[in-house]
Design a protein around this motif. Structure first.
Motif, PDB file in Angstrom:
ATOM      1  N   MET A   1      31.147  75.577  -6.673  1.00 44.05           N
ATOM      2  CA  MET A   1      30.565  74.288  -7.054  1.00 44.05           C
ATOM      3  C   MET A   1      31.426  73.577  -8.101  1.00 44.05           C
ATOM      4  O   MET A   1      31.448  72.360  -8.177  1.00 44.05           O
ATOM      5  CB  MET A   1      29.153  74.488  -7.628  1.00 44.05           C
ATOM      6  CG  MET A   1      28.156  75.090  -6.666  1.00 44.05           C
ATOM      7  SD  MET A   1      27.725  73.964  -5.358  1.00 44.05           S
ATOM      8  CE  MET A   1      28.690  74.601  -4.017  1.00 44.05           C
ATOM      9  N   LEU A   2      32.133  74.371  -8.916  1.00 40.62           N
ATOM     10  CA  LEU A   2      32.961  73.778  -9.971  1.00 40.62           C
ATOM     11  C   LEU A   2      34.031  72.861  -9.391  1.00 40.62           C
ATOM     12  O   LEU A   2      34.551  71.998 -10.082  1.00 40.62           O
ATOM     13  CB  LEU A   2      33.633  74.885 -10.806  1.00 40.62           C
ATOM     14  CG  LEU A   2      32.708  75.819 -11.577  1.00 40.62           C
ATOM     15  CD1 LEU A   2      33.524  76.923 -12.244  1.00 40.62           C
ATOM     16  CD2 LEU A   2      31.926  75.042 -12.620  1.00 40.62           C
ATOM     17  N   GLY A   3      34.372  73.073  -8.130  1.00 41.06           N
ATOM     18  CA  GLY A   3      35.416  72.267  -7.515  1.00 41.06           C
ATOM     19  C   GLY A   3      34.905  70.971  -6.914  1.00 41.06           C
ATOM     20  O   GLY A   3      35.684  70.130  -6.480  1.00 41.06           O
ATOM     21  N   GLY A   4      33.580  70.811  -6.852  1.00 43.04           N
ATOM     22  CA  GLY A   4      33.027  69.576  -6.317  1.00 43.04           C
ATOM     23  C   GLY A   4      32.864  69.580  -4.809  1.00 43.04           C
ATOM     24  O   GLY A   4      32.538  68.552  -4.225  1.00 43.04           O
ATOM     25  N   GLY A   5      33.096  70.733  -4.174  1.00 46.79           N
ATOM     26  CA  GLY A   5      32.944  70.799  -2.716  1.00 46.79           C
ATOM     27  C   GLY A   5      31.510  71.132  -2.330  1.00 46.79           C
ATOM     28  O   GLY A   5      30.598  71.111  -3.162  1.00 46.79           O
ATOM     29  N   THR A   6      31.295  71.406  -1.063  1.00 48.62           N
ATOM     30  CA  THR A   6      29.961  71.769  -0.601  1.00 48.62           C
ATOM     31  C   THR A   6      29.987  73.148   0.046  1.00 48.62           C
ATOM     32  O   THR A   6      30.959  73.510   0.703  1.00 48.62           O
ATOM     33  CB  THR A   6      29.427  70.768   0.444  1.00 48.62           C
ATOM     34  OG1 THR A   6      30.423  70.634   1.458  1.00 48.62           O
ATOM     35  CG2 THR A   6      29.133  69.432  -0.178  1.00 48.62           C
ATOM     36  N   VAL A   7      28.928  73.930  -0.193  1.00 45.31           N
ATOM     37  CA  VAL A   7      28.741  75.204   0.491  1.00 45.31           C
ATOM     38  C   VAL A   7      27.363  75.142   1.113  1.00 45.31           C
ATOM     39  O   VAL A   7      26.357  75.104   0.398  1.00 45.31           O
ATOM     40  CB  VAL A   7      28.796  76.387  -0.491  1.00 45.31           C
ATOM     41  CG1 VAL A   7      28.659  77.701   0.271  1.00 45.31           C
ATOM     42  CG2 VAL A   7      30.079  76.351  -1.290  1.00 45.31           C
ATOM     43  N   GLY A   8      27.310  75.088   2.440  1.00 44.91           N
ATOM     44  CA  GLY A   8      26.016  74.905   3.096  1.00 44.91           C
ATOM     45  C   GLY A   8      25.438  73.578   2.644  1.00 44.91           C
ATOM     46  O   GLY A   8      26.076  72.532   2.766  1.00 44.91           O
ATOM     47  N   THR A   9      24.230  73.624   2.048  1.00 47.81           N
ATOM     48  CA  THR A   9      23.650  72.370   1.565  1.00 47.81           C
ATOM     49  C   THR A   9      23.801  72.221   0.055  1.00 47.81           C
ATOM     50  O   THR A   9      23.287  71.288  -0.542  1.00 47.81           O
ATOM     51  CB  THR A   9      22.146  72.296   1.896  1.00 47.81           C
ATOM     52  OG1 THR A   9      21.528  73.465   1.357  1.00 47.81           O
ATOM     53  CG2 THR A   9      21.931  72.224   3.378  1.00 47.81           C
ATOM     54  N   ARG A  10      24.492  73.189  -0.564  1.00 49.47           N
ATOM     55  CA  ARG A  10      24.717  73.051  -2.012  1.00 49.47           C
ATOM     56  C   ARG A  10      25.948  72.171  -2.220  1.00 49.47           C
ATOM     57  O   ARG A  10      26.976  72.355  -1.579  1.00 49.47           O
ATOM     58  CB  ARG A  10      24.935  74.424  -2.644  1.00 49.47           C
ATOM     59  CG  ARG A  10      23.683  75.289  -2.602  1.00 49.47           C
ATOM     60  CD  ARG A  10      23.994  76.687  -3.043  1.00 49.47           C
ATOM     61  NE  ARG A  10      24.190  76.773  -4.492  1.00 49.47           N
ATOM     62  CZ  ARG A  10      24.743  77.841  -5.066  1.00 49.47           C
ATOM     63  NH1 ARG A  10      25.171  78.846  -4.342  1.00 49.47           N
ATOM     64  NH2 ARG A  10      24.861  77.883  -6.370  1.00 49.47           N
ATOM     65  N   VAL A  11      25.825  71.241  -3.144  1.00 50.77           N
ATOM     66  CA  VAL A  11      26.891  70.277  -3.380  1.00 50.77           C
ATOM     67  C   VAL A  11      27.368  70.386  -4.821  1.00 50.77           C
ATOM     68  O   VAL A  11      26.554  70.530  -5.729  1.00 50.77           O
ATOM     69  CB  VAL A  11      26.391  68.833  -3.114  1.00 50.77           C
ATOM     70  CG1 VAL A  11      27.520  67.841  -3.297  1.00 50.77           C
ATOM     71  CG2 VAL A  11      25.803  68.743  -1.718  1.00 50.77           C
ATOM     72  N   GLY A  12      28.671  70.344  -5.004  1.00 48.79           N
ATOM     73  CA  GLY A  12      29.236  70.443  -6.352  1.00 48.79           C
ATOM     74  C   GLY A  12      29.179  69.121  -7.093  1.00 48.79           C
ATOM     75  O   GLY A  12      30.184  68.638  -7.604  1.00 48.79           O
ATOM     76  N   ALA A  13      27.996  68.533  -7.116  1.00 46.59           N
ATOM     77  CA  ALA A  13      27.832  67.263  -7.815  1.00 46.59           C
ATOM     78  C   ALA A  13      26.416  67.193  -8.349  1.00 46.59           C
ATOM     79  O   ALA A  13      25.549  67.982  -7.961  1.00 46.59           O
ATOM     80  CB  ALA A  13      28.112  66.094  -6.874  1.00 46.59           C
ATOM     81  N   LEU A  14      26.174  66.238  -9.236  1.00 50.68           N
ATOM     82  CA  LEU A  14      24.892  66.195  -9.937  1.00 50.68           C
ATOM     83  C   LEU A  14      23.743  65.704  -9.065  1.00 50.68           C
ATOM     84  O   LEU A  14      22.590  66.005  -9.333  1.00 50.68           O
ATOM     85  CB  LEU A  14      25.002  65.277 -11.159  1.00 50.68           C
ATOM     86  CG  LEU A  14      25.605  65.894 -12.415  1.00 50.68           C
ATOM     87  CD1 LEU A  14      25.732  64.838 -13.497  1.00 50.68           C
ATOM     88  CD2 LEU A  14      24.753  67.046 -12.909  1.00 50.68           C
ATOM     89  N   GLY A  15      24.037  64.914  -8.027  1.00 50.75           N
ATOM     90  CA  GLY A  15      22.954  64.305  -7.271  1.00 50.75           C
ATOM     91  C   GLY A  15      22.508  63.013  -7.938  1.00 50.75           C
ATOM     92  O   GLY A  15      22.977  62.660  -9.022  1.00 50.75           O
ATOM     93  N   GLU A  16      21.576  62.291  -7.275  1.00 46.84           N
ATOM     94  CA  GLU A  16      21.285  60.920  -7.697  1.00 46.84           C
ATOM     95  C   GLU A  16      20.670  60.809  -9.090  1.00 46.84           C
ATOM     96  O   GLU A  16      21.251  60.203  -9.985  1.00 46.84           O
ATOM     97  CB  GLU A  16      20.364  60.257  -6.679  1.00 46.84           C
ATOM     98  CG  GLU A  16      20.179  58.776  -6.957  1.00 46.84           C
ATOM     99  CD  GLU A  16      19.330  58.099  -5.887  1.00 46.84           C
ATOM    100  OE1 GLU A  16      18.652  58.811  -5.122  1.00 46.84           O
ATOM    101  OE2 GLU A  16      19.359  56.855  -5.839  1.00 46.84           O
ATOM    102  N   TRP A  17      19.482  61.416  -9.283  1.00 54.34           N
ATOM    103  CA  TRP A  17      18.768  61.161 -10.539  1.00 54.34           C
ATOM    104  C   TRP A  17      19.415  61.818 -11.746  1.00 54.34           C
ATOM    105  O   TRP A  17      19.510  61.188 -12.810  1.00 54.34           O
ATOM    106  CB  TRP A  17      17.288  61.494 -10.399  1.00 54.34           C
ATOM    107  CG  TRP A  17      16.671  60.494  -9.480  1.00 54.34           C
ATOM    108  CD1 TRP A  17      16.184  60.706  -8.230  1.00 54.34           C
ATOM    109  CD2 TRP A  17      16.596  59.082  -9.708  1.00 54.34           C
ATOM    110  NE1 TRP A  17      15.800  59.530  -7.650  1.00 54.34           N
ATOM    111  CE2 TRP A  17      16.041  58.508  -8.531  1.00 54.34           C
ATOM    112  CE3 TRP A  17      16.947  58.230 -10.761  1.00 54.34           C
ATOM    113  CZ2 TRP A  17      15.822  57.134  -8.402  1.00 54.34           C
ATOM    114  CZ3 TRP A  17      16.725  56.868 -10.629  1.00 54.34           C
ATOM    115  CH2 TRP A  17      16.173  56.336  -9.465  1.00 54.34           C
ATOM    116  N   PRO A  18      19.901  63.055 -11.618  1.00 58.89           N
ATOM    117  CA  PRO A  18      20.621  63.609 -12.781  1.00 58.89           C
ATOM    118  C   PRO A  18      21.808  62.749 -13.185  1.00 58.89           C
ATOM    119  O   PRO A  18      22.101  62.608 -14.372  1.00 58.89           O
ATOM    120  CB  PRO A  18      21.068  64.982 -12.282  1.00 58.89           C
ATOM    121  CG  PRO A  18      20.097  65.338 -11.218  1.00 58.89           C
ATOM    122  CD  PRO A  18      19.733  64.051 -10.558  1.00 58.89           C
TER     123      PRO A  18
END
Lengths: 508, 210
Positions: free
Chosen positions: A192-209
């Motif tokens: 996740m530290l790289g900003g990529g995606t694994v399955g449905t996990r995304v290396g980013a904060l998402g909208e509201w955060p």
């Protein structure tokens, strides 16, 4: 050769002052804003680059997708550039960051992919693996960076040599203990530290955060402005006019929220979004699913690093000492500053930042390869220098270096969009680097009177300046000669001949 | 001088302050003992502003962060005493004039309640008006009871400002005399010939004027 003729120069100077007068209100407004004009100029240059590429690429450059990728690609270089600023400001250089990054990335890959799961027998995908890996990596980075710093500061070996050695040693060690193998895969949380995606996990904060982060940063900016005003008021110092304060605050907050808005305009890839919708029982609307990605973790890490290093550089004694050493090492020592310890610490900081960048890069690649970080030292140094850091020491800012990294990455990314081949990219970036530094030096010479005692140190580090001053001196010599005040070579020879005639000579 | 200010460790001998032997290993030790030095080169970090230079190595902190406002306030006060026209507290000292730079260097020495002040050629780089200002300051500091070592090559400065005169010749002390006991010629003799006044002959003095 451009020998200036007075009749030409005079009207030119006249127009300059007229232009200056026209700009006077703007200049005084700028002064009351009390913003770093150099940083402002760089922002302007960046804007120009962005708009230019956007037109040339038919609107692709300023798309949310491209800007999001640009931010992630800049992050790893920008993280290291913050530390490089302090190194260069204190009149040193670190050529080993690319190799350190490779070595640390390799070590972190080994820790999470081999040592913890296999050698210690804990198995893969343990919840604490990523943080243990990261902490060990940063500690090791500080250690090997500090080791180089120790040799520089206490051993008295020039940093150029020490880190050139480091460049070879750390790269060599990778091959030694990995035997050229690629280590993969990384643990999934670490990825996740790289900003990529694994399955449905995304290396980013998402909208509201992401929005929350933006709002928190805006509040922090306003708080800092108010507290600094209050502190200056307490001593009855002049403060910025309220409109200027408001403008600075509004523009800063606007930039922060703009970045968040762009990050939230970039949707998750279609297949990830579909999978996500399936898992969360969301029905996909006919127009497709738009799930904002938000601020990527590498960018978040870069942000935190920037804040921490800026704080160290401007609000702590450590930073003050780094700048003092860069300005005048002897004065720093006479003021009782522990110069050696300070220098060693800058290198240790650089090492730990290289470890953070290594984590980002290995996570993004999902592997550690032997050529990880090759030539990164050049990108990092370029970013710092384009960002206004001067090799004569004592001058440079952390935000400038971040901007420098973004400028460089923008050039590369824009040229990729325009299908420019990579050798041409290198040529362009190289030219930009030289022009940027040349421009900065011109500013330097304007800074103060050419007192030889004061500029001597600068000359030693700045062959360009020396040349420029020598050129001035040559012009003076030439004009003196023309007026017969200074013996030219032919006259001198005549004198020597006359001397030989009069007294006899052993010389031929 | 460099040993006394802590820039160079002593080869031999000892240093006593108020008859108490002390050891000075580095500039910090010297400053802790109240020995402040104004170097001929001024030893300023050119890229930093005046407050940062005055407090270099002795920064004022509020909860571990630098308190720039407090340092600027103190600097305004102390420099205001030396040079009321000084306004540029935010500019790097590189942009200041020679006299203003000198003011920063002096402010750094006197702000911390020095007991002993070493001034190495304080007026060498200054114009006449600024030199007069520094002279006034030296007299004022003297009247406040601060011991001053003034290093100077200007014989008029020396006689104007000092009480006792020591002459060094080729790295050795020729002698120390009270100002009122000697003439300028005798001191010049010490400087040029390296002989203490008692060994100076009429012939030596005549040659000096020769």
């Amino acid at each position: 050769m451009g020998v200036s003729v007075p009749t030409q120069a005079a009207p030119e100077r006249g127009t300059q002052t007229r232009i200056g007068a026209a700009f006077a209100p703007a200049m005084s407004a700028l002064r009351s804003l009390e913003v770093d004009t150099r940083l402002l100029g760089m922002l302007g240059a960046l804007l120009l680059i962005w708009v230019g590429f956007n037109i040339l690429s038919g609107g692709t450059f300023l798309s949310a997708r491209n800007l999001w990728n640009l931010s992630v690609q800049s992050a790893s270089i920008a993280i290291m550039a913050t530390g490089m600023v302090l190194i260069i400001v204190s009149r040193n250089i670190d050529l080993s960051v690319g190799s350190m990054l490779g070595f640390l990335g390799y070590t972190m890959a080994m820790i999470q992919a081999v040592w913890i799961p296999n050698d210690l027998g804990f198995g893969h995908e343990q919840p604490l693996t990523w943080i243990i890996t990261l902490v060990l990596g940063i500690a090791l980075g500080a250690l090997i960076g500090g080791l180089q710093g120790f040799v520089v500061a206490y051993g008295g070996v020039p940093s150029f040599i020490v880190t050139l050695g480091g460049l070879l040693v750390w790269r060599g060690l990778i091959f030694r203990y990995a035997q050229g193998q690629t280590i993969a895969p990384m643990e999934s949380t670490f990825q996740m530290l790289g900003g990529g995606t694994v399955g449905t996990r995304v290396g980013a904060l998402g909208e509201w955060p992401s929005w929350t982060l933006g709002i928190v940063l805006c509040l922090a900016i306003v708080y800092l402005q108010i507290s600094s005003r209050r502190r200056r008021r307490r001593y009855a110092f002049p403060v910025r006019p309220l409109w200027a304060e408001g403008l600075v605050g509004a523009v800063s907050c606007g930039i922060v929220l703009g970045v968040v808005w762009v990050a939230n305009s970039y949707p998750l890839p279609v297949n990830v979004a579909l999978q996500y919708a399936e898992e969360h029982g969301i029905t996909v609307p006919p127009g497709g699913l738009f799930i904002p990605t938000g601020v990527a973790f590498p960018v978040l890490i870069m942000l935190i690093v920037t804040l921490v290093v800026t704080f160290l550089a401007t609000r702590r004694r450590f930073g003050r000492y780094v700048y003092a050493i860069g300005g005048n090492p002897d004065a720093a020592a006479l003021a009782g500053i522990n110069v050696r310890r300070t220098i060693m610490l800058t290198f240790a900081l650089m090492g730990s930042l290289a470890a953070i960048s290594a984590a980002v890069q290995t996570a993004r690649l999902n592997a550690a390869v032997t050529n990880l970080g090759v030539q990164n030292e050049l990108d990092v140094i370029s970013a710092a220098v384009i960002g206004g850091t001067s090799f004569s020491g004592g001058i440079g800012t952390v935000p400038g270096a971040i901007l420098g990294a973004v400028v460089m990455q923008s050039l590369r990314s824009g040229m990729v969009l325009l299908l420019v081949d990579s050798p041409t990219q290198d040529i362009v970036v190289g030219l930009v680097l030289v022009v940027a530094v040349g421009h900065a030096d011109a500013d330097d010479t304007d800074a103060g009177p050419g007192d030889p005692a004061r500029t001597a140190g600068r000359d030693a580090q700045h062959p360009g300046l020396l040349w420029r001053r020598a050129r001035g001196r040559r012009r003076v010599d030439r004009s003196l000669r023309r007026r017969g005040r200074w013996p030219c070579r032919r006259q001198r020879r005549r004198q020597v001949d006359a001397h030989a005639d009069a007294f006899g000579s052993a010389t031929t | 001088m460099r040993t006394l200010s802590g820039a160079r460790p002593p080869d031999s001998g000892q240093i006593a302050i108020n008859s108490q032997p002390v050891t000075i290993g580095n500039p910090r030790d010297a400053k802790a003992l109240g020995i402040e030095t104004i170097y001929q080169t001024l030893a300023l970090a050119d890229n930093l502003d005046a407050p940062a230079n005055v407090f270099l190595g002795r920064e004022v902190t509020a909860a571990t962060t630098l308190d720039d406002a407090a340092m600027e306030s103190a600097t305004r006060k102390v420099i205001g005493r030396l040079n009321p026209n000084f306004k540029n507290f935010k500019a790097p000292v590189l942009r200041l004039s020679g006299g203003q730079r000198q003011a920063v260097a002096i402010a750094r020495a006197i702000h911390f309640n020095a007991r002993v002040l070493i001034m190495d050629e304080p007026t060498a780089a200054l114009g006449p008006a600024e030199t007069a200002q520094v002279h006034t300051l030296i007299r004022q500091l003297k009247s406040e009871g601060i011991g001053i070592f003034l290093v100077s090559h200007d014989i008029h400065d020396v006689f104007d400002l000092s009480e006792r005169i020591s002459v060094m010749y080729h790295g050795k002390l020729v002698g120390t005399v009270n100002k009122n006991d000697v003439t300028t010629d005798e001191v010049l003799g010490m400087i040029i010939l390296g002989k203490p006044p008692t060994k100076l002959t009429q012939q030596d003095l005549a040659e000096l004027h020769g």
